[in-house]
Enzyme design. Structure first.
Site, PDB file in Angstrom:
ATOM      1  CD1 TRP A  67       0.136  -1.052   3.300  1.00 47.80           C
ATOM      2  CD2 TRP A  67       0.153   1.191   3.299  1.00 47.80           C
ATOM      3  NE1 TRP A  67       0.754  -0.646   4.458  1.00 47.80           N
ATOM      4  CE2 TRP A  67       0.775   0.732   4.491  1.00 47.80           C
ATOM      5  CE3 TRP A  67       0.056   2.564   3.086  1.00 47.80           C
ATOM      6  CZ2 TRP A  67       1.288   1.615   5.457  1.00 47.80           C
ATOM      7  CZ3 TRP A  67       0.572   3.442   4.056  1.00 47.80           C
ATOM      8  CH2 TRP A  67       1.171   2.952   5.216  1.00 47.80           C
ATOM      9  CD  GLU A 112       5.215   4.964  12.727  1.00 45.33           C
ATOM     10  OE1 GLU A 112       6.207   4.758  12.010  1.00 45.33           O
ATOM     11  OE2 GLU A 112       4.558   4.063  13.269  1.00 45.33           O
ATOM     12  CD  GLU A 150       8.295   1.294  10.864  1.00 45.10           C
ATOM     13  OE1 GLU A 150       7.625   2.310  11.113  1.00 45.10           O
ATOM     14  OE2 GLU A 150       8.103   0.210  11.419  1.00 45.10           O
ATOM     15  CG  HIS A 153       4.133   3.274   9.204  1.00 45.83           C
ATOM     16  ND1 HIS A 153       4.683   2.375  10.082  1.00 45.83           N
ATOM     17  CD2 HIS A 153       3.710   2.539   8.143  1.00 45.83           C
ATOM     18  CE1 HIS A 153       4.596   1.162   9.577  1.00 45.83           C
ATOM     19  NE2 HIS A 153       4.016   1.228   8.401  1.00 45.83           N
ATOM     20  CD  GLU A 203       8.845  -2.437  14.246  1.00 49.38           C
ATOM     21  OE1 GLU A 203       7.644  -2.194  14.084  1.00 49.38           O
ATOM     22  OE2 GLU A 203       9.733  -1.902  13.561  1.00 49.38           O
ATOM     23  CB  THR A 206       4.736   0.420  16.949  1.00 55.62           C
ATOM     24  OG1 THR A 206       6.036   0.003  17.285  1.00 55.62           O
ATOM     25  CG2 THR A 206       4.751   1.872  16.661  1.00 55.62           C
ATOM     26  CG  ASP A 235       3.229  -1.939   7.120  1.00 52.97           C
ATOM     27  OD1 ASP A 235       2.785  -2.882   6.443  1.00 52.97           O
ATOM     28  OD2 ASP A 235       3.537  -0.825   6.634  1.00 52.97           O
ATOM     29  CD  GLU A 236       4.588  -0.088  13.087  1.00 51.45           C
ATOM     30  OE1 GLU A 236       5.656  -0.653  12.822  1.00 51.45           O
ATOM     31  OE2 GLU A 236       4.445   1.152  13.055  1.00 51.45           O
ATOM     32  CG  HIS A 239       8.056  -3.863  10.467  1.00 51.76           C
ATOM     33  ND1 HIS A 239       7.703  -2.535  10.442  1.00 51.76           N
ATOM     34  CD2 HIS A 239       8.136  -4.252   9.169  1.00 51.76           C
ATOM     35  CE1 HIS A 239       7.595  -2.130   9.181  1.00 51.76           C
ATOM     36  NE2 HIS A 239       7.843  -3.159   8.396  1.00 51.76           N
TER      37      HIS A 239
END
Ligand SMILES: [Fe+2]
Ligand SMILES: [Fe+2]
Length: 369
Positions: A67, A112, A150, A153, A203, A206, A235-236, A239
């Site tokens: 995305w 971020e 990242e 974000h 991570e 977050t 995403d976090e 990660h």
């Protein structure tokens, strides 16, 4: 003369903001410990190169399947009136978001946005740093890809908040400016073992934070913001999976050293990466932002203890065998820590006072801490 003046004066005639901040956060430049990982441990990471290619790099999402911020923002390629209609819809959705919620969302976005600092920090870890800026070791490839993921974000959250008109963008931009100029000091000593323990924890933290912010956006009727924060949280989580996998492997190949790294990080507490934030006004900005996040249930001490328990389970720390005596002491400390953190928080909760605080990010409106 204040404490900060005396230390700053020793460092030079001019007092840079960094020094001011370091003093305010009770973190002292001269106490920073560096390169604590024995040099021979770099070989451990080198020996894991093939493992990292097979187990770490697949966790990077291809750009073509990723995305991008514009997918979730008003479409600026539309004719002006249609674009403006989408911006108006965004403003309508965000009009009723509570001030305390906005403070926490802004704090997360600023965290971020200090991404250059984090990439610098990771590349300072001995044994895994990107030595050229385009190094082909799997560790360097991972770090650049992680950074690129990242980077979206902060871009997305910052643009969304800008279009909402609910926040003081200039004060937010000043805070980002100060924060990147100040840097980060999370006490990992250029030690890659400690660095990966930190990133595993952070991570996950977050992921929890963005997940809670997404849930609250949904409850308050902003479904697009809920989707944005949910997308970032996903995403976090990926990660976190990568970093947890690295520490799991380190526990397999070098259990005592890794166990001691986990204990070291937990002893000094996992500090959030934006802990040196400043807006030019509030010397305890991070503490105040954290207090609001704790009060509204976005990130609390309970979450901290939950994350620790999650990692203990995930890394099977209670069952680790064959440790040195130092490793065993570290294991005992870590495995008994979560209940202690919860008890301490219960005592602090009893003492908590209800005070209001003005945040420059929302035009100096007051929010209770
Ligand atoms: Fe992020
Ligand atoms: Fe992250």
């Amino acid at each position: 003369m204040t404490m900060s003046m005396s230390i700053c004066t020793q460092l030079g005639a001019k007092i840079p903001p960094r020094c001011y901040l370091m003093d305010q956060s009770k973190t002292f430049l001269n106490l920073q410990k560096t390169h604590s990982m024995p040099p021979e441990k770099k070989e451990v990471f080198k020996s894991l190169d093939k493992w990292a290619v097979k187990n770490l790099l697949p966790l990077i999402k291809p750009v073509e399947k990723s995305w991008q911020p514009h997918d979730l923002l008003p479409d600026s390629s539309l004719p002006a009136d249609e674009f403006i209609d989408q911006v108006k819809a965004l403003k309508d959705r965000t009009a009723e978001l509570p001030d305390d919620y906005l403070v926490v969302l802004v704090g997360g976005m600023i965290t971020e946005e200090a991404l250059p600092t984090y990439q610098t920090w990771v590349n300072g870890l001995d044994g895994i740093g990107d030595e050229t800026g385009s190094s082909l070791t799997p560790w360097a490839i991972w770090t650049r890809s992680w950074t690129a993921e990242e980077n979206r974000h902060g871009d997305l959250l910052k643009t969304y908040l800008y279009l909402s008109g609910r926040v003081d963008m200039r004060m937010i931009e000043k805070t980002i400016h100060y924060l990147i100029g100040t840097g980060v000091d999370v006490g990992t000593e250029n030690n890659a073992y400690m660095g990966f323990v930190y990133t595993s924890f952070q991570e996950r933290a977050t992921f929890v934070t963005h997940g809670n912010i997404a849930r609250m956006a949904k409850e308050r009727g902003d479904l697009v913001l809920a989707q944005i924060c949910g997308t970032i949280a996903a995403d976090e989580k990926r990660h976190k999976n990568a970093y947890v996998r690295i520490v799991e492997k380190l526990l397999e190949v070098d259990s005592s050293e890794t166990m001691m790294a986990i204990a070291n990080m937990m002893r000094r507490k996992i500090t959030m990466p934006a802990h040196l934030m400043h807006d030019g006004q509030d010397p305890r900005l991070f503490d105040h932002y954290s207090a609001v996040a704790q009060r509204i249930g976005v990130y609390s001490t309970d979450d901290y203890a939950d994350i620790l328990e999650f990692l203990i389970r995930r890394w099977k720390l209670e069952k680790l065998e064959g440790l040195t005596s130092e490793g065993q002491r570290a294991q005992e400390f870590v495995c008994k820590l979560a209940p202690r953190i919860r008890r301490l928080q219960e005592r602090l909760d009893l003492r908590a006072s209800k005070i209001n605080h003005k945040f420059s990010w929302i035009f100096n409106k007051e929010v209770s801490l």
